[in-house]
Design an enzyme around this catalytic site. Structure first.
Site, mmCIF file in Angstrom:
data_model
loop_
_atom_site.group_PDB
_atom_site.id
_atom_site.type_symbol
_atom_site.label_atom_id
_atom_site.label_comp_id
_atom_site.label_asym_id
_atom_site.label_seq_id
_atom_site.Cartn_x
_atom_site.Cartn_y
_atom_site.Cartn_z
ATOM 1 N N ASN A 10 0.896 -1.177 -0.054
ATOM 2 C CA ASN A 10 -0.058 -0.085 -0.047
ATOM 3 C C ASN A 10 1.022 1.277 0.186
ATOM 4 O O ASN A 10 1.221 1.565 1.067
ATOM 5 C CB ASN A 10 -0.781 0.002 1.286
ATOM 6 N N LYS A 12 0.060 4.184 -0.247
ATOM 7 C CA LYS A 12 -0.501 5.533 0.248
ATOM 8 C C LYS A 12 -0.327 6.609 -0.733
ATOM 9 O O LYS A 12 -0.183 6.441 -1.858
ATOM 10 C CB LYS A 12 0.088 5.604 1.714
ATOM 11 N N HIS A 100 -9.239 1.094 5.397
ATOM 12 C CA HIS A 100 -8.076 1.265 6.074
ATOM 13 C C HIS A 100 -8.330 2.329 7.193
ATOM 14 O O HIS A 100 -9.103 3.462 7.183
ATOM 15 C CB HIS A 100 -6.986 1.949 5.044
ATOM 16 N N GLU A 102 -6.750 5.127 8.060
ATOM 17 C CA GLU A 102 -6.385 6.367 7.667
ATOM 18 C C GLU A 102 -7.754 7.015 7.101
ATOM 19 O O GLU A 102 -8.086 7.893 7.187
ATOM 20 C CB GLU A 102 -5.232 6.507 6.749
ATOM 21 N N GLU A 172 -4.652 -4.474 11.046
ATOM 22 C CA GLU A 172 -3.684 -3.450 11.235
ATOM 23 C C GLU A 172 -3.684 -2.639 12.619
ATOM 24 O O GLU A 172 -4.612 -1.651 12.528
ATOM 25 C CB GLU A 172 -3.603 -2.357 10.113
ATOM 26 N N GLY A 178 3.544 2.804 10.635
ATOM 27 C CA GLY A 178 4.109 3.871 10.224
ATOM 28 C C GLY A 178 4.899 4.112 11.466
ATOM 29 O O GLY A 178 5.576 5.500 11.266
ATOM 30 N N SER A 218 4.223 -1.666 10.316
ATOM 31 C CA SER A 218 5.630 -1.661 10.374
ATOM 32 C C SER A 218 6.205 -3.183 9.844
ATOM 33 O O SER A 218 7.107 -3.554 10.604
ATOM 34 C CB SER A 218 6.294 -1.100 11.780
HETATM 35 P P1 13P Z 1 3.373 0.580 7.475
HETATM 36 O O1 13P Z 1 4.042 -0.523 6.751
HETATM 37 O O2 13P Z 1 4.350 1.908 6.897
HETATM 38 O O3 13P Z 1 3.616 0.851 9.157
HETATM 39 O O4 13P Z 1 2.035 0.893 7.323
HETATM 40 C C1 13P Z 1 1.015 -0.280 7.294
HETATM 41 C C2 13P Z 1 -0.340 0.220 6.356
HETATM 42 O O5 13P Z 1 -0.675 1.091 6.729
HETATM 43 C C3 13P Z 1 -0.524 -0.656 5.298
HETATM 44 O O6 13P Z 1 -1.753 -0.336 5.072
#
Ligand code: 13P
Length: 256
Positions: A10, A12, A100, A102, A172, A178, A218
């Site tokens: 992903n 983003k 997600h 976010e 997640e 992140g 992560s």
């Molecule tokens: P990270 O791998 O950067 O922690 O992000 C995870 C994520 O949100 C994947 O959708």
């Protein structure tokens, strides 16, 4: 029951369409022949890159699945800035992330909207990657399972057993996204097992045994082997590390 692992990148809101092409080419070059026979990989670039990545995958016959990060639940209409699942299907998109954290936290997506998206994505024969996860406050208050399982119940409302067997759930934990903090493999396994148990309650054994559950938060080349060796973890939803072809190819090669 053997479930083919799915490793999803992903991106983003990162990488323009030129950078996308370079990144996908480099990633493919770094993966030794044969690895993709046993692991499925999906790439989820921003909308503006999707056509370019589709053309690259199809013209060079790359063994990657095309993914999207989001879509609307309506087919068309007065929804400025939104993208229809029909348009994604027309680009041969196979996987669409929905719900997600976010999108839920920053853009106010509710459980009901996420459920409508799951149904809309499947209407166009694409596979939803339904995300769930708890905040740090919820985890510390002992509410991880009630939050996550509630999101699963809501996200899968009105979805048939056959459809559930074919979709993907991504666990997640929000505090691990992140941040460089990863759930321990044991903790991730515990929640993924609880998710599978919930699917078993909602459906039946065959469905629960078939549904693929990813861990995200992560994930790196270094922690992927231990996470992926857990019995209820069937893949990874990777953010930051998927932008770096070297690191992402290490995750894809978690098996060796
Ligand atoms: P990270 O791998 O950067 O922690 O992000 C995870 C994520 O949100 C994947 O959708």
């Amino acid at each position: 029951m053997t479930r083919t692992p799915l490793i999803s990148g992903n991106w983003k809101m990162n990488l323009n369409h030129f950078e996308a092409i370079q990144t996908v080419q480099k990633l493919h070059y770094l993966i030794p022949k044969g690895v993709l026979d046993n692991v499925e990989v999906s790439i989820h670039p921003p909308f503006t890159d999707i056509r370019s990545v589709q053309t690259l995958i199809e013209s060079e016959d790359l063994d990657f699945a095309l993914g999207a990060q989001h879509c609307h639940f309506e087919d068309s209409g007065a929804f400025t800035g939104e993208v229809s699942p029909a348009f994604l299907a027309k680009l041969n998109t196979q996987y669409v992330i929905c719900g997600h954290s976010e999108r839920r936290e920053v853009f106010g997506e509710t459980d009901e909207m996420v459920n409508a998206k799951v149904l809309a994505i499947m209407k166009y024969a694409m596979t939803p990657i339904l995300c769930c996860g708890e905040t740090l406050t919820e985890r510390e208050a002992g509410k991880t399972e009630s939050k996550v399982l509630g999101q699963i119940d809501a996200g899968l409302a009105g979805v048939t057993n056959e459809q559930i067997a074919a979709l993907v759930i991504a666990y997640e934990p929000i505090w691990a996204i992140g941040t460089g903090k990863t759930a321990t493999a044991d903790d991730a396994q515990t929640v993924c097992a609880a998710i599978r148990m919930q699917v078993r309650k909602l459906t039946d054994d065959a469905t629960a045994d078939a549904v693929r559950i990813q861990y995200g938060g992560s994930v790196k080349g270094g922690n992927a082997p231990e996470l992926m060796s857990q019995p209820d973890i069937d893949g990874a939803l990777v953010g930051g590390a998927s932008l770096d072809p070297d690191e992402f190819s290490r995750i894809i090669q978690f098996n060796g």
